[in-house]
Design an enzyme around this catalytic site. Sequence first.
Site, short mmCIF file in Angstrom:
data_model
loop_
_atom_site.label_atom_id
_atom_site.label_comp_id
_atom_site.label_asym_id
_atom_site.label_seq_id
_atom_site.Cartn_x
_atom_site.Cartn_y
_atom_site.Cartn_z
N ALA A 1 0.82 -1.21 0.00
CA ALA A 1 0.00 0.00 0.00
C ALA A 1 0.85 1.27 0.00
O ALA A 1 0.44 2.29 -0.53
CB ALA A 1 -0.96 0.00 1.19
N THR A 2 2.05 1.20 0.56
CA THR A 2 2.92 2.39 0.53
C THR A 2 3.21 2.77 -0.92
O THR A 2 3.08 3.94 -1.31
CB THR A 2 4.24 2.10 1.28
N ASN B 1 -5.99 3.37 10.29
CA ASN B 1 -5.17 2.30 10.88
C ASN B 1 -4.96 2.44 12.38
O ASN B 1 -4.72 1.47 13.07
CB ASN B 1 -3.81 2.22 10.17
N THR C 1 9.72 -7.01 -12.92
CA THR C 1 9.11 -8.34 -13.02
C THR C 1 8.17 -8.54 -11.85
O THR C 1 8.57 -8.37 -10.70
CB THR C 1 10.20 -9.43 -12.98
N CYS D 1 3.47 2.47 13.08
CA CYS D 1 3.88 2.62 11.68
C CYS D 1 5.06 3.57 11.51
O CYS D 1 5.81 3.46 10.57
CB CYS D 1 2.71 3.07 10.84
N SER E 1 -3.19 -3.57 0.44
CA SER E 1 -1.96 -4.19 0.96
C SER E 1 -2.21 -5.66 1.24
O SER E 1 -3.25 -6.02 1.82
CB SER E 1 -1.55 -3.49 2.25
N GLY E 2 -1.28 -6.53 0.88
CA GLY E 2 -1.44 -7.97 1.11
C GLY E 2 -1.42 -8.36 2.57
O GLY E 2 -2.26 -9.14 3.03
C1 LIG Z 1 -0.21 -0.79 6.53
C2 LIG Z 1 -0.78 0.39 5.88
C3 LIG Z 1 -0.14 1.01 4.81
C4 LIG Z 1 1.18 0.52 4.27
O1 LIG Z 1 1.03 -0.73 3.65
P1 LIG Z 1 2.31 -1.59 3.22
O2 LIG Z 1 1.71 -2.66 2.37
O3 LIG Z 1 2.90 -2.10 4.49
O4 LIG Z 1 3.21 -0.70 2.47
C5 LIG Z 1 -0.74 2.11 4.25
N1 LIG Z 1 -1.90 2.58 4.70
C6 LIG Z 1 -2.55 2.02 5.74
C7 LIG Z 1 -3.85 2.59 6.19
C8 LIG Z 1 -2.01 0.91 6.36
O5 LIG Z 1 -2.66 0.37 7.39
#
Ligand SMILES: *Cc1c(COP(=O)(O)O)cnc(C)c1O
Length: 383
Positions: free
Chosen positions: A73-74, A153, A241, A327, A201-202
């Site tokens: 997600a970053t 979060n 890739t 975080c 995010s996975g």
């Molecule tokens: C964890 C999180 C992220 C970052 O996700 P990553 O996959 O660890 O880079 C971004 N936004 C929120 C709201 C999150 O909880």
Amino acid sequence: MTDLPIYLDYQATTPLDPRVLAEMMPYLTGKFGNPHSNHSFGWEAAAGVEIARKDIADLITAGPEDIIFTSGATESNNLAIKGIAYAAYPSKNHIITAMTEHTCVLESCAALERNGFKVTYLPVGADGLIDLVQLDQAITPKTSLVSIMAVNNEIGVIQDLKSIGKICKRKKVMFHTDAAQAVGKIPLDVSAMNIDLLSISGHKIYGPKGVGALYLRPKANIQPLALFDGGGQERGLRSGTIAPALCAGLGAACKIAKQDMVKDQNHIHGLAKRMKSAIFGGLDCIDLNGSEKQRYMGNLNLVFEGVTGDALIKELRNIAFSAGSACSTGRTEPSHVLTAIGLDKAQADCCIRIGIGRMSTAQEIDYAADHIIDVVKKIRTRL
Ligand SMILES: *Cc1c(COP(=O)(O)O)cnc(C)c1O
């Protein structure tokens, strides 16, 4: 007897669901091909990636062609925010976000500001929610993008995505949402909510770390500028890739989240209620941070008057939870989210975040609640 330590930090990360691992294994072993190669090994790996793309899209009511794989997600947030801001420049040089966003959103915005963009950081109320009238009024003809997260979060509050989407559509600005904490936990429909870009995010949804996705509305006015130069994978938006095992893991996590959403919600809501009534029944002078109603129940951010989160963590080594937000590493400043909802530094220091998830059990909740109550009482008698 419960196995110790107990994990109650599901907003920081989640365990990998064994069903997800099973879907990943073939791509870590026999099906090792490069998904971009044009031969049978490549086709086999690419086929797995495309199944995953469809499972991710299905969860948010999108089309598979609208999903770009990223490292998390970053990266998705960086691509969405900087990508749109740069693509719209110079005719538009303004974006809007909220003060309570994830650090990676706020830092992406700060990077844009250093490069001459203007950013409006909307405040939130004590409930953690933005004011929709304020949002509406902040949009100018120079605004390209509104980026407002789905589920916070730190405090778990859910922003009103549908109303935000409506405003953005009417004002013809792009709407991005960081849905890392929302995907698979609450129903999301990118069409009904008029979301143009959505970050996934996975590892927040029982999938692997190091993979994520960005949903991109196909016919949006603005398409983001790529941040990476390279082989042009992922429609040129994310060269490099792609990792079939990680993609398969994210796909499986999304498929399972869709199948099990109601079951997960019932399980987690039940445990959260159990935790809340135990703690509120056993202690005075505590409060739940953020909206009571508009929230994801798997996140309980609590303030314990007179007891710091750090002291609780030190005394409760068998229970994994977080003080404020985990975080931003090495942070000494109070959490920007807790400050935004009106807590002072002393109050913000007295908060903990308890994260409950799919693998949590009633025994774990009871153990944690009992021990939290005991330790809070013990620390308070020392005061
Ligand atoms: C964890 C999180 C992220 C970052 O996700 P990553 O996959 O660890 O880079 C971004 N936004 C929120 C709201 C999150 O909880």
